[in-house]
Design an enzyme around this catalytic site. Structure first.
Site, short mmCIF file in Angstrom:
data_model
loop_
_atom_site.label_atom_id
_atom_site.label_comp_id
_atom_site.label_asym_id
_atom_site.label_seq_id
_atom_site.Cartn_x
_atom_site.Cartn_y
_atom_site.Cartn_z
N HIS A 8 0.64 -1.21 -0.05
CA HIS A 8 0.07 -0.04 0.13
C HIS A 8 1.11 1.19 0.02
O HIS A 8 1.66 1.37 0.89
CB HIS A 8 -1.03 0.04 1.08
CG HIS A 8 -2.09 1.19 1.32
ND1 HIS A 8 -1.98 1.78 2.46
CD2 HIS A 8 -2.64 1.42 0.32
CE1 HIS A 8 -2.85 2.88 2.09
NE2 HIS A 8 -3.50 2.58 0.89
N GLU A 36 0.18 -0.41 -4.60
CA GLU A 36 -0.71 0.36 -5.12
C GLU A 36 -0.32 1.71 -4.68
O GLU A 36 0.42 2.23 -3.80
CB GLU A 36 -1.94 0.13 -3.84
CG GLU A 36 -3.41 1.13 -4.13
CD GLU A 36 -3.42 2.53 -3.51
OE1 GLU A 36 -4.03 3.29 -3.59
OE2 GLU A 36 -2.34 2.54 -2.82
N ASP A 38 -1.28 6.11 -5.83
CA ASP A 38 -2.33 7.37 -5.88
C ASP A 38 -1.80 8.65 -6.75
O ASP A 38 -0.51 8.81 -6.72
CB ASP A 38 -2.52 7.93 -4.46
CG ASP A 38 -2.84 7.00 -3.35
OD1 ASP A 38 -4.06 6.43 -3.42
OD2 ASP A 38 -2.20 6.68 -2.51
N HIS A 51 -1.07 10.99 -2.24
CA HIS A 51 -2.27 10.46 -1.81
C HIS A 51 -3.23 11.59 -1.51
O HIS A 51 -4.28 11.77 -2.22
CB HIS A 51 -2.10 9.60 -0.57
CG HIS A 51 -3.81 9.08 0.07
ND1 HIS A 51 -4.18 9.62 0.92
CD2 HIS A 51 -4.59 8.00 -0.42
CE1 HIS A 51 -5.64 9.33 1.18
NE2 HIS A 51 -5.76 8.29 0.40
N GLU A 110 -4.46 4.23 -8.47
CA GLU A 110 -5.68 4.98 -7.84
C GLU A 110 -5.87 6.41 -8.45
O GLU A 110 -4.88 7.30 -8.27
CB GLU A 110 -5.96 5.09 -6.32
CG GLU A 110 -7.13 5.79 -6.01
CD GLU A 110 -7.66 5.90 -4.64
OE1 GLU A 110 -8.56 6.63 -4.13
OE2 GLU A 110 -6.81 4.84 -3.87
#
Length: 256
Positions: A8, A36, A38, A51, A110
């Protein structure tokens, strides 16, 4: 699939999230198969990896990411907050992360947006993915359903996923309407029945964000196909590699 490990925001427990240091640390672990990250846009249209919409928590800057140029964002320190060892870490561009990850690890990217906050984000991200020929190494995810629709308008073949922190009764319909093949769901909303239904319909399921052994064991016992997104890949390894390290090292060893 054996509950693949998704780091993450990189290995964000040990290094500052969404930085090159965090990406490198995750890639260095042979059992981490996905990262993952952002993505937002600078005011001059550069996809950047961070993020929060605000700069305040993870950098020495203030204000919104979208109100700063790429040059201004590059002047900020994105590592000091995590410790002196990371002083000087920068907010990376998506280009930097793609270049580093290509052929080595898969990316869950994301799209951090809502409404018309980032006009052009989807196109800009897809252009960079296309430049590095990484269409088969990524999935684009978002809470924003319109962002996912725009992605499919640009490239119907790219894998997309809906992010949710609930369990809507019309979930399968929404995924079908959005042409999503991936679901990113808060772990507490997953159960065996829902997981089995999703997987039987060809949906890849990722549970977020699970940092403790008990939560990982719960997901593993529920279904081996659930990907586990975690800030603690080290806990994942200690929990799910128990008595079978050789199998994982051999099957999932990454290219240098």
């Amino acid at each position: 699939m054996n509950n693949l490990c998704v780091a993450h925001r990189g290995f964000s427990y040990k290094s500052p999230e969404n930085t090159i240091a965090a990406i490198n640390m995750a890639i260095a672990e042979p059992y981490v198969q996905w990262i993952e990250i952002d993505t937002q846009l600078s005011s001059d249209g550069i996809p950047v990896v961070i993020h929060d919409f605000s700069l305040d928590r993870t950098t020495n800057g203030t204000g919104l990411v979208k109100d700063h140029t790429w040059e201004q964002l590059q002047s900020l320190d994105a590592g000091r907050w995590k410790g002196v060892a990371f002083i000087g870490e920068k907010i990376p561009s998506l280009d930097e992360v793609l270049k580093l990850s290509r052929g080595r690890i898969r990316l869950n990217i994301e799209l951090k947006t809502k409404g018309d906050m980032y006009i052009g984000l989807e196109k800009a991200v897809l252009e960079r993915i296309s430049y590095y020929h990484m269409e088969n190494e990524v999935v684009l995810t978002s809470f924003d359903e319109n962002a996912l629709r725009r992605v499919k308008d640009y490239n119907v073949k790219i894998n997309t996923g809906l992010i949710i922190n609930n369990r809507p009764i019309d979930l399968m319909k929404r995924l079908k309407d959005l042409k999503c093949s991936f679901l990113s769901i808060k772990a507490s909303y997953l159960n065996s029945a829902l997981t089995s239904t999703l997987i039987s319909q060809g949906i890849t399921v990722m549970a977020w964000t699970v940092d403790n052994a008990s939560g990982m064991k719960r997901l593993s016992s529920m279904n081996s196909g659930i990907m586990i997104c975690t800030n603690r890949p080290d806990v994942w390894a200690a929990t799910l590699l128990n008595n079978k390290p050789y199998f994982w090292q051999k099957i999932f060893h990454k290219k240098e």
